[in-house]
Design a protein around this motif. Sequence first.
Motif, short mmCIF file in Angstrom:
data_model
loop_
_atom_site.label_atom_id
_atom_site.label_comp_id
_atom_site.label_asym_id
_atom_site.label_seq_id
_atom_site.Cartn_x
_atom_site.Cartn_y
_atom_site.Cartn_z
N SER A 27 0.79 -1.23 0.00
CA SER A 27 0.00 0.00 0.00
C SER A 27 0.82 1.28 0.00
CB SER A 27 -0.99 -0.01 1.16
OG SER A 27 -1.97 -0.99 0.92
N PRO A 28 1.91 1.37 0.74
CA PRO A 28 2.68 2.62 0.71
C PRO A 28 3.66 2.72 -0.46
CG PRO A 28 3.15 1.36 2.72
CD PRO A 28 2.33 0.50 1.83
N SER A 29 3.42 1.98 -1.54
CA SER A 29 4.39 1.91 -2.64
C SER A 29 4.70 3.28 -3.23
CB SER A 29 3.92 0.95 -3.73
OG SER A 29 2.72 1.37 -4.32
N PHE A 30 3.68 4.06 -3.56
CA PHE A 30 3.95 5.37 -4.16
C PHE A 30 4.61 6.32 -3.17
CE2 PHE A 30 1.15 4.59 -7.86
CZ PHE A 30 1.99 5.09 -8.84
N LEU A 31 4.15 6.30 -1.94
CA LEU A 31 4.74 7.15 -0.90
C LEU A 31 6.23 6.85 -0.75
CD1 LEU A 31 4.51 9.11 1.53
CD2 LEU A 31 3.90 7.12 2.91
N ASN A 32 6.55 5.58 -0.62
CA ASN A 32 7.95 5.19 -0.43
C ASN A 32 8.80 5.46 -1.65
OD1 ASN A 32 7.41 4.23 2.16
ND2 ASN A 32 6.89 2.21 1.41
N ALA A 33 8.32 5.06 -2.82
CA ALA A 33 9.09 5.23 -4.05
C ALA A 33 9.30 6.71 -4.37
CB ALA A 33 8.40 4.52 -5.21
N SER A 34 8.26 7.51 -4.22
CA SER A 34 8.39 8.94 -4.51
C SER A 34 9.37 9.61 -3.56
CB SER A 34 7.02 9.63 -4.42
OG SER A 34 6.17 9.16 -5.42
N THR A 35 9.25 9.29 -2.29
CA THR A 35 10.16 9.88 -1.30
C THR A 35 11.60 9.49 -1.60
OG1 THR A 35 8.41 9.80 0.35
CG2 THR A 35 10.66 10.07 1.16
N TYR A 36 11.82 8.23 -1.96
CA TYR A 36 13.17 7.76 -2.27
C TYR A 36 13.72 8.47 -3.50
CZ TYR A 36 17.01 4.55 -3.30
OH TYR A 36 18.24 4.01 -3.57
N MET A 37 12.91 8.57 -4.54
CA MET A 37 13.38 9.23 -5.77
C MET A 37 13.64 10.71 -5.53
SD MET A 37 11.26 7.45 -8.88
CE MET A 37 9.76 6.90 -8.09
N ILE A 38 12.75 11.37 -4.80
CA ILE A 38 12.92 12.80 -4.53
C ILE A 38 14.17 13.05 -3.67
CG2 ILE A 38 11.89 14.77 -3.32
CD1 ILE A 38 9.14 13.63 -4.30
N SER A 39 14.50 12.11 -2.79
CA SER A 39 15.66 12.28 -1.93
C SER A 39 16.98 12.29 -2.71
CB SER A 39 15.71 11.17 -0.87
OG SER A 39 16.07 9.92 -1.43
N ALA A 40 16.95 11.85 -3.96
CA ALA A 40 18.16 11.84 -4.78
C ALA A 40 18.56 13.25 -5.22
CB ALA A 40 17.97 10.94 -6.00
N ALA A 41 17.62 14.19 -5.18
CA ALA A 41 17.92 15.55 -5.63
C ALA A 41 17.35 16.57 -4.65
CB ALA A 41 17.35 15.77 -7.03
N PRO A 42 17.92 16.65 -3.44
CA PRO A 42 17.36 17.54 -2.43
C PRO A 42 17.46 19.03 -2.79
CG PRO A 42 19.44 16.60 -1.69
CD PRO A 42 19.09 15.93 -2.96
N ASP A 43 18.32 19.36 -3.73
CA ASP A 43 18.47 20.77 -4.13
C ASP A 43 17.57 21.14 -5.29
OD1 ASP A 43 20.40 21.12 -2.14
OD2 ASP A 43 22.01 20.45 -3.49
N ASN A 86 10.41 15.86 -7.90
CA ASN A 86 9.02 15.47 -7.73
C ASN A 86 8.36 15.17 -9.08
OD1 ASN A 86 6.63 15.01 -6.20
ND2 ASN A 86 5.90 17.02 -6.84
N SER A 87 8.63 15.99 -10.09
CA SER A 87 8.03 15.74 -11.40
C SER A 87 8.59 14.46 -12.01
CB SER A 87 8.23 16.93 -12.34
OG SER A 87 9.60 17.12 -12.65
N LEU A 88 9.88 14.19 -11.81
CA LEU A 88 10.45 12.93 -12.31
C LEU A 88 9.86 11.73 -11.57
CD1 LEU A 88 14.25 13.60 -12.90
CD2 LEU A 88 12.47 13.21 -14.61
N ALA A 89 9.70 11.86 -10.27
CA ALA A 89 9.13 10.76 -9.48
C ALA A 89 7.72 10.44 -9.95
CB ALA A 89 9.12 11.12 -7.99
N THR A 90 6.93 11.47 -10.22
CA THR A 90 5.57 11.26 -10.72
C THR A 90 5.59 10.61 -12.10
OG1 THR A 90 4.76 13.14 -9.43
CG2 THR A 90 3.38 12.40 -11.28
N SER A 91 6.44 11.13 -12.98
CA SER A 91 6.52 10.58 -14.34
C SER A 91 6.99 9.14 -14.35
CB SER A 91 7.47 11.43 -15.20
OG SER A 91 6.95 12.73 -15.34
N PHE A 92 8.02 8.85 -13.58
CA PHE A 92 8.52 7.47 -13.54
C PHE A 92 7.56 6.54 -12.78
CE2 PHE A 92 12.45 9.33 -15.04
CZ PHE A 92 12.84 8.37 -15.97
N GLY A 93 6.83 7.10 -11.83
CA GLY A 93 5.79 6.30 -11.17
C GLY A 93 4.72 5.88 -12.17
N ASN A 94 4.30 6.83 -13.00
CA ASN A 94 3.30 6.52 -14.03
C ASN A 94 3.86 5.52 -15.05
OD1 ASN A 94 1.34 8.17 -12.91
ND2 ASN A 94 1.98 9.95 -14.09
N LEU A 95 5.12 5.67 -15.40
CA LEU A 95 5.76 4.72 -16.32
C LEU A 95 5.80 3.33 -15.68
CD1 LEU A 95 7.29 4.12 -18.95
CD2 LEU A 95 9.40 4.77 -17.75
#
Length: 178
Positions: free
Chosen positions: A93-109, A115-124
Amino acid sequence: MITAWFSTYSYFADYLGKAKGMDASMVSYMLFLFGIIGIIANRIAGKMLNKNITATLAFFLSGTILIPVLLSVSGGNTMATIIVIGVWGFLYSPSFLNASTYMISAAPDALEFANSLATSFGNLGVTLGTTIGGWIIMSQGVEYTPWIGFVFGILAFFMMILRSVLEKRRSVLSGCLK
């Protein structure tokens, strides 16, 4: 990661009906169980993410490896399958929450970009997971869909390891340059 989760999750009801022999009423109860446990899992995952993003992702991603094995072992035992569905709901159930947070953490600056990449790759990932899952159903049968998640889960763990190695290498190099 998302491909691993959605290659199986997208066909959850069909899997329970055909591979586990549940009638429509029982499948509805299982979807309800999955959802209720998922609400609890999202709350717990949020708290865990505040402590350690990578460990949280690895914990929940382990479901892509654990669930196919447990579903296989549960066989035709309805009670065992119900327990596995509870674990499945918790870990998926927390798949999107976890995956998005992990992907966003790669570019804290560059949070907006990340966030836009995490959403796009999540949809992919959803698209690939459902497409590959559908293809496997057509060619092999619905009972094989959890094993697609298993394969993509292993690949996701390898990508996590690769990211860790690259981040450590970058940290060492930046430390040498200072």
